[in-house]
Structures are given as structure tokens and as C-alpha cells.
Enzyme design. Structure first.
Site, short mmCIF file in Angstrom:
data_model
loop_
_atom_site.label_atom_id
_atom_site.label_comp_id
_atom_site.label_asym_id
_atom_site.label_seq_id
_atom_site.Cartn_x
_atom_site.Cartn_y
_atom_site.Cartn_z
CG HIS A 159 -0.12 0.34 2.83
ND1 HIS A 159 0.14 -0.48 3.51
CD2 HIS A 159 -0.32 1.22 3.15
CE1 HIS A 159 0.61 0.40 4.64
NE2 HIS A 159 0.76 1.29 3.94
CG ASP A 205 0.29 -3.66 2.88
OD1 ASP A 205 0.61 -3.30 1.74
OD2 ASP A 205 -0.04 -3.22 4.31
CB SER A 307 3.10 1.99 6.04
OG SER A 307 1.44 2.14 7.12
#
Length: 382
Positions: A159, A205, A307
Site C-alpha cells: 500500500h 500487503d 508502514s
């Protein structure tokens, strides 16, 4: 009719000969050497399990519509997503299907997951305590974290990657925007991720970034180990996650200058889902297969910009990355729950991607092209 003179023909032939001689040198970048392939911690042979999401063939994407989350009560770091919602033209998807691939030999070594210089646990990460940590950057700004797994491959979250962005990877320093000579900046050549990555649920992900050129290992740059199947981190295991994300929700958009570290206690999916349901007032299971959960009781947590960062655990003085930071809720809450992509679930996929890349030979393609074009040019000249 114009043509090539004798000197031109000689120059073309000489260039072709040199390219053919240099081909092994250039093509060696992708070969699965002991010092260039993805590194896994050696495991005793075990009976293979049935994996519903082993990789298949890869294909080039022109566009893939991925919408932003809607109705999902989780924080997905929207402030760090630079694009508008579809992967770039230099992004490759690889479908996850019910097929397995084998990758052995030089890819599996025990030279990963080690620090050259040890630093006391619990301190700030000065001195490259975490030498595999990298910063994925766009337009000179930190976007996401990542981890070095070989001389030319970086592991991060899917992402983090969106269209019309040129990415760079910073290695070798714990300070963002450092002007130190230790900093290495490498442009990203290509990014590969599962075609069925779902930003609604954050399933699959995971992404692999291919660097334009290989980096040399040093006391400041080292690869982290990846788990081999059927490795599973146990409930209650204490691990660490590192990153440059903002330290609280108030400092929105401002990454930490110095690399931070947070201790995480691994939770079972069932327990993690129970805590999420209690905090969010929902009955849905948000933590699904392919994810693992980490808990921090102190209130120190990860936040936006974290992230893609590695979750690593130590065993026998070797560090293994077990997760990729994917999503979480409430940076300042207590207890803090963070959800990671479970790398063990994608071990076959990662191995498949690297094994396919090892067969690529860009220089060989160029030599073949020149071998076809130059004789035609000479014929025209004659």
C-alpha cells in the site's frame, strides 16, 4: 545511398565483441549467488504444508484500480500515500495461486541477520543497530520503511506504492536527510506486488522493490533473514519494530528524524481480534490469515510513516524478519495494537519472485538485439 564507412563497421563490431565479453559480468547481478540472493535462516527439513497462496506467473501492469479504504475502522496511513490510487507503469503484479515453486542452493545462507557492531538493547538506534532498515522515499521525502533482504532487493508494504512516483531507497544511516558519507541512495527500478492485494482488508500487503544497482554490505548495511516455512513466531514472543514514522497523532505529516524502535509482544490472531472488536465496537475479524499482531503496553507505538517497516525477532544471535508493518489504530492508545503482514505466509512468493528475477539477463537481451541489428546495418552499408 548512405552507408557505414569501414571505420564505422569496425567500431560496431568491436562494440559488439566487448558487449559479448562483458555479458557475464553484467548478467551476474541477477544470478542467485551466495552473496546476492535472498537469505533465509537455515531450518531442519520438515514436511511441506499446503499453501493456498503460492505464486504464479508475473505480468506487467498498465493500471490496476485500487480504491482507498471505506467503511473499514482501521488507520491505513493515508498521509503517506503519494499517488491517486493505481500502481505505476513500472510496477509488476504477480498472481497468487495454488502453485508452489522451489528455490534452493545459494539463496539459502546463514550470513544474514547479524550486526557488525552491537549496541545495547533498548537504546535509540544510533550506530546502525538495525543495519537492514531502509527508508523508501519519493521527492526527497520519507514515504515508508523497508528492509534490505539482498544486495538488490528491498521488502516493504504494497500500500506504500502508487502511480506516477519515482522512488529512492536510503540505506546506511539512522538519520533522515543525513549528509553523512555513510548514506547510500539508490533509485528503485521496479516494484513487484501480489495482483490480489486488497487495500480494503490489507490482505497481501507485501511488495518487493528492485534497486537499480546492488549495494555493498558493510557495518552500516546488512540484510535481514527471512523465515523459512513452516516457521511461525510463537504467541508472547518479544520482537522489535523500527521506523521513522511520526511519534504521535499531533505531529501529522512529520517523520521522526532519528530511527526509532518499539518492542512488540506477538499475539494470537484470536486474541488480537478480540481486542480490536472491544476497542472498535465491531464483531468483524479484522486480523485475517496472512497477518500477525503485535502489542505494546506502554503506549509507545508506531504511527503514520511507519508502514513497510520490519518486525524482527532474535534467536541464536540472528535476527529474522517475521512481519511487515501494515496497519493499526490510535497511535496514542493503550494498549497499542499493530498488524503486520506475516512473511512466513509469503515465503514461497518471495522466493518465486527472486528466482524469476535471477533468470532475467538485461545485458543478454541487449547483446542479442545488437547481434541482430548490427549485421543488418552492415548489409545495408554493403
Amino acid at each position: 545511398m548512405g552507408g557505414f564507412c569501414g571505420a564505422d563497421r569496425g567500431g560496431f563490431l568491436a562494440l559488439l565483441v566487448w558487449l559479448q565479453l562483458l555479458q557475464p559480468l553484467f548478467s551476474g547481478t541477477y544470478k542467485p549467488r551466495e552473496d546476492s540472493g535472498v537469505m533465509h535462516r537455515p531450518q531442519r527439513p520438515r514436511r511441506p504444508r499446503s499453501d493456498p497462496e503460492a505464486p504464479a506467473q508475473q505480468s506487467r501492469l498498465k493500471s490496476l484500480s485500487i480504491s482507498h479504504p471505506s467503511g473499514v475502522p482501521v488507520s491505513v496511513d493515508r498521509t503517506e500515500i503519494p499517488g491517486s490510487g493505481s500502481p505505476s507503469g513500472t510496477t509488476t503484479k504477480i498472481t497468487l495461486e495454488n502453485r508452489r515453486s522451489s528455490l534452493g542452493g545459494p539463496f539459502f545462507t546463514d550470513t544474514c541477520g547479524h550486526r557488525i557492531t552491537e549496541v545495547d538493547p533498548g537504546s535509540l538506534s544510533a550506530g546502525r543497530k538495525w543495519p537492514w532498515q531502509v527508508s523508501l522515499q519519493s521527492q526527497n521525502e520519507h514515504v515508508c520503511g523497508g528492509s534490505l533482504i539482498s544486495h538488490r532487493w528491498v521488502l516493504t508494504a504494497a500500500h506504500c506504492i502508487y502511480e506516477q512516483e519515482e522512488y529512492m531507497v536510503m540505506l546506511g544511516d539512522d538519520m533522515l536527510h543525513s549528509e553523512s558519507e555513510s548514506v547510500t541512495l539508490v533509485p528503485v527500478q521496479d516494484i513487484i506486488f501480489p495482483s490480489n492485494f486488497d487495500i480494503q482488508t490489507m490482505r497481501n500487503d507485501i511488495a518487493l522493490a528492485l534497486l537499480y544497482f546492488p549495494v555493498n554490505y558493510s557495518s552500516l548495511i546488512q540484510p535481514v533473514c527471512l523465515p523459512e516455512e513452516p516457521f511461525r513466531v510463537k504467541n508472547g514472543t518479544v520482537c522489535w519494530v523500527t521506523g521513522w514514522g511520526q511519534q504521535n497523532e499531533i505531529d501529522a505529516g512529520f517523520a521522526s528524524i532519528l530511527l526509532q524502535e518499539v518492542q512488540q509482544r506477538i499475539l494470537l490472531q484470536k486474541h488480537c481480534n478480540t481486542l480490536f472488536q472491544r476497542q472498535l465496537g465491531t464483531s468483524k475479524n479484522l486480523v485475517i490469515k496472512g497477518m500477525i499482531c503485535g502489542l505494546q503496553d506502554s503506549g509507545q507505538s508506531l504511527c503514520w510513516g511507519d508502514s513497510g517497516n520490519p518486525l524482527v525477532c532474535e534467536s541464536d544471535n540472528t535476527w529474522t524478519q517475521v512481519g511487515i508493518m501494515s496497519w493499526g489504530i490510535n497511535c496514542n492508545g493503550v494498549p497499542v495494537l499493530s498488524v503486520y503482514t506475516d512473511i512466513a505466509e509469503y515465503n514461497e512468493w518471495v522466493s518465486y519472485v527472486l528466482s524469476q528475477a535471477s533468470r532475467m539477463d538485461p545485458m543478454g537481451v541487449l547483446v542479442l538485439y545488437l547481434s541482430l541489428v548490427f549485421p543488418l546495418a552492415l548489409l545495408v552499408a554493403l
